[in-house]
Write a protein that holds these residues in place. Structure first.
Motif, PDB file in Angstrom:
ATOM      1  N   LEU A   1      43.871  48.745  40.430  1.00 53.73           N
ATOM      2  CA  LEU A   1      43.342  48.052  41.601  1.00 53.73           C
ATOM      3  C   LEU A   1      43.081  46.578  41.319  1.00 53.73           C
ATOM      4  O   LEU A   1      43.427  45.715  42.128  1.00 53.73           O
ATOM      5  CB  LEU A   1      42.061  48.735  42.072  1.00 53.73           C
ATOM      6  N   ALA A   2      42.474  46.291  40.177  1.00 51.42           N
ATOM      7  CA  ALA A   2      42.197  44.898  39.820  1.00 51.42           C
ATOM      8  C   ALA A   2      43.494  44.107  39.698  1.00 51.42           C
ATOM      9  O   ALA A   2      43.576  42.965  40.146  1.00 51.42           O
ATOM     10  CB  ALA A   2      41.394  44.832  38.524  1.00 51.42           C
ATOM     11  N   GLY A   3      44.512  44.719  39.100  1.00 55.17           N
ATOM     12  CA  GLY A   3      45.812  44.053  38.984  1.00 55.17           C
ATOM     13  C   GLY A   3      46.400  43.728  40.350  1.00 55.17           C
ATOM     14  O   GLY A   3      46.924  42.639  40.565  1.00 55.17           O
ATOM     15  N   GLU A   4      46.291  44.680  41.270  1.00 53.00           N
ATOM     16  CA  GLU A   4      46.817  44.449  42.616  1.00 53.00           C
ATOM     17  C   GLU A   4      46.020  43.377  43.358  1.00 53.00           C
ATOM     18  O   GLU A   4      46.563  42.678  44.215  1.00 53.00           O
ATOM     19  CB  GLU A   4      46.829  45.744  43.411  1.00 53.00           C
ATOM     20  N   ALA A   5      44.725  43.257  43.032  1.00 54.93           N
ATOM     21  CA  ALA A   5      43.876  42.236  43.663  1.00 54.93           C
ATOM     22  C   ALA A   5      43.944  40.914  42.908  1.00 54.93           C
ATOM     23  O   ALA A   5      43.311  39.940  43.312  1.00 54.93           O
ATOM     24  CB  ALA A   5      42.431  42.727  43.728  1.00 54.93           C
ATOM     25  N   ASP A   6      44.679  40.892  41.813  1.00 52.09           N
ATOM     26  CA  ASP A   6      44.846  39.685  40.996  1.00 52.09           C
ATOM     27  C   ASP A   6      43.522  39.185  40.412  1.00 52.09           C
ATOM     28  O   ASP A   6      43.250  37.987  40.394  1.00 52.09           O
ATOM     29  CB  ASP A   6      45.537  38.583  41.793  1.00 52.09           C
ATOM     30  N   ILE A   7      42.693  40.162  39.965  1.00 48.16           N
ATOM     31  CA  ILE A   7      41.461  39.832  39.254  1.00 48.16           C
ATOM     32  C   ILE A   7      41.404  40.697  37.997  1.00 48.16           C
ATOM     33  O   ILE A   7      42.139  41.674  37.874  1.00 48.16           O
ATOM     34  CB  ILE A   7      40.197  40.047  40.122  1.00 48.16           C
ATOM     35  N   SER A   8      40.527  40.346  37.075  1.00 49.36           N
ATOM     36  CA  SER A   8      40.423  41.131  35.839  1.00 49.36           C
ATOM     37  C   SER A   8      39.610  42.400  36.074  1.00 49.36           C
ATOM     38  O   SER A   8      38.808  42.492  37.006  1.00 49.36           O
ATOM     39  CB  SER A   8      39.760  40.299  34.737  1.00 49.36           C
ATOM     40  N   ARG A   9      39.822  43.367  35.208  1.00 48.67           N
ATOM     41  CA  ARG A   9      39.089  44.630  35.254  1.00 48.67           C
ATOM     42  C   ARG A   9      37.589  44.376  35.091  1.00 48.67           C
ATOM     43  O   ARG A   9      36.758  44.937  35.801  1.00 48.67           O
ATOM     44  CB  ARG A   9      39.604  45.560  34.159  1.00 48.67           C
ATOM     45  N   SER A  10      37.233  43.496  34.160  1.00 48.11           N
ATOM     46  CA  SER A  10      35.818  43.214  33.928  1.00 48.11           C
ATOM     47  C   SER A  10      35.182  42.526  35.135  1.00 48.11           C
ATOM     48  O   SER A  10      34.020  42.800  35.474  1.00 48.11           O
ATOM     49  CB  SER A  10      35.623  42.391  32.658  1.00 48.11           C
ATOM     50  N   TYR A  11      35.930  41.645  35.807  1.00 51.07           N
ATOM     51  CA  TYR A  11      35.407  40.996  37.003  1.00 51.07           C
ATOM     52  C   TYR A  11      35.183  42.028  38.105  1.00 51.07           C
ATOM     53  O   TYR A  11      34.177  41.991  38.818  1.00 51.07           O
ATOM     54  CB  TYR A  11      36.351  39.878  37.459  1.00 51.07           C
ATOM     55  N   TRP A  12      36.120  42.982  38.239  1.00 46.53           N
ATOM     56  CA  TRP A  12      35.963  44.057  39.233  1.00 46.53           C
ATOM     57  C   TRP A  12      34.663  44.810  38.962  1.00 46.53           C
ATOM     58  O   TRP A  12      33.881  45.067  39.870  1.00 46.53           O
ATOM     59  CB  TRP A  12      37.157  44.999  39.194  1.00 46.53           C
ATOM     60  N   HIS A  13      34.432  45.166  37.687  1.00 50.74           N
ATOM     61  CA  HIS A  13      33.197  45.876  37.335  1.00 50.74           C
ATOM     62  C   HIS A  13      31.963  45.023  37.631  1.00 50.74           C
ATOM     63  O   HIS A  13      30.939  45.552  38.080  1.00 50.74           O
ATOM     64  CB  HIS A  13      33.219  46.310  35.871  1.00 50.74           C
ATOM     65  N   ASP A  14      32.039  43.720  37.366  1.00 50.48           N
ATOM     66  CA  ASP A  14      30.921  42.824  37.676  1.00 50.48           C
ATOM     67  C   ASP A  14      30.640  42.801  39.182  1.00 50.48           C
ATOM     68  O   ASP A  14      29.478  42.754  39.603  1.00 50.48           O
ATOM     69  CB  ASP A  14      31.193  41.405  37.184  1.00 50.48           C
ATOM     70  N   ILE A  15      31.683  42.833  39.981  1.00 47.64           N
ATOM     71  CA  ILE A  15      31.520  42.854  41.434  1.00 47.64           C
ATOM     72  C   ILE A  15      30.825  44.144  41.857  1.00 47.64           C
ATOM     73  O   ILE A  15      29.858  44.116  42.629  1.00 47.64           O
ATOM     74  CB  ILE A  15      32.886  42.695  42.142  1.00 47.64           C
ATOM     75  N   GLU A  16      31.290  45.268  41.340  1.00 46.14           N
ATOM     76  CA  GLU A  16      30.666  46.548  41.686  1.00 46.14           C
ATOM     77  C   GLU A  16      29.198  46.599  41.275  1.00 46.14           C
ATOM     78  O   GLU A  16      28.371  47.168  41.992  1.00 46.14           O
ATOM     79  CB  GLU A  16      31.412  47.700  41.015  1.00 46.14           C
ATOM     80  N   ALA A  17      28.877  46.003  40.133  1.00 48.23           N
ATOM     81  CA  ALA A  17      27.496  45.997  39.632  1.00 48.23           C
ATOM     82  C   ALA A  17      26.674  44.846  40.228  1.00 48.23           C
ATOM     83  O   ALA A  17      25.490  44.703  39.908  1.00 48.23           O
ATOM     84  CB  ALA A  17      27.501  45.893  38.112  1.00 48.23           C
TER      85      ALA A  17
END
Length: 77
Positions: free
Chosen positions: A32-48
């Motif tokens: 999902l992060a790849g498709e959104a063109d963001i990093s995995r860690s940034y995705w987790h930061d957004i969720e948290a």
């Protein structure tokens, strides 16, 4: 001539809604992060909700697009 306006709005629980939608989607954070063109860690930061300043609207819209959802975030225009 360009004119820029910045508007921040507070959306309580948005990170949790994204996490819930991701889990319902079933794809991995990496995909999902790849498709959104963001990093995995940034995705987790957004969720948290560990974002230093504010989540850019274009990033939110990319997340909505890859998850196929509308999180209902609207700006008063």
């Amino acid at each position: 001539m360009k004119i820029r306006r910045y508007t921040d709005i507070e959306i309580s629980g948005l990170g949790g809604k994204i996490k819930q939608a991701r889990k319902a989607d079933g794809r991995s954070v990496e995909v999902l992060a790849g498709e959104a063109d963001i990093s995995r860690s940034y995705w987790h930061d957004i969720e948290a909700e560990r974002i230093r300043d504010a989540l850019p609207e274009d990033t939110l819209r990319k997340i909505e697009r890859v998850l196929g959802i509308d999180l209902g975030v609207k700006f008063d225009d």
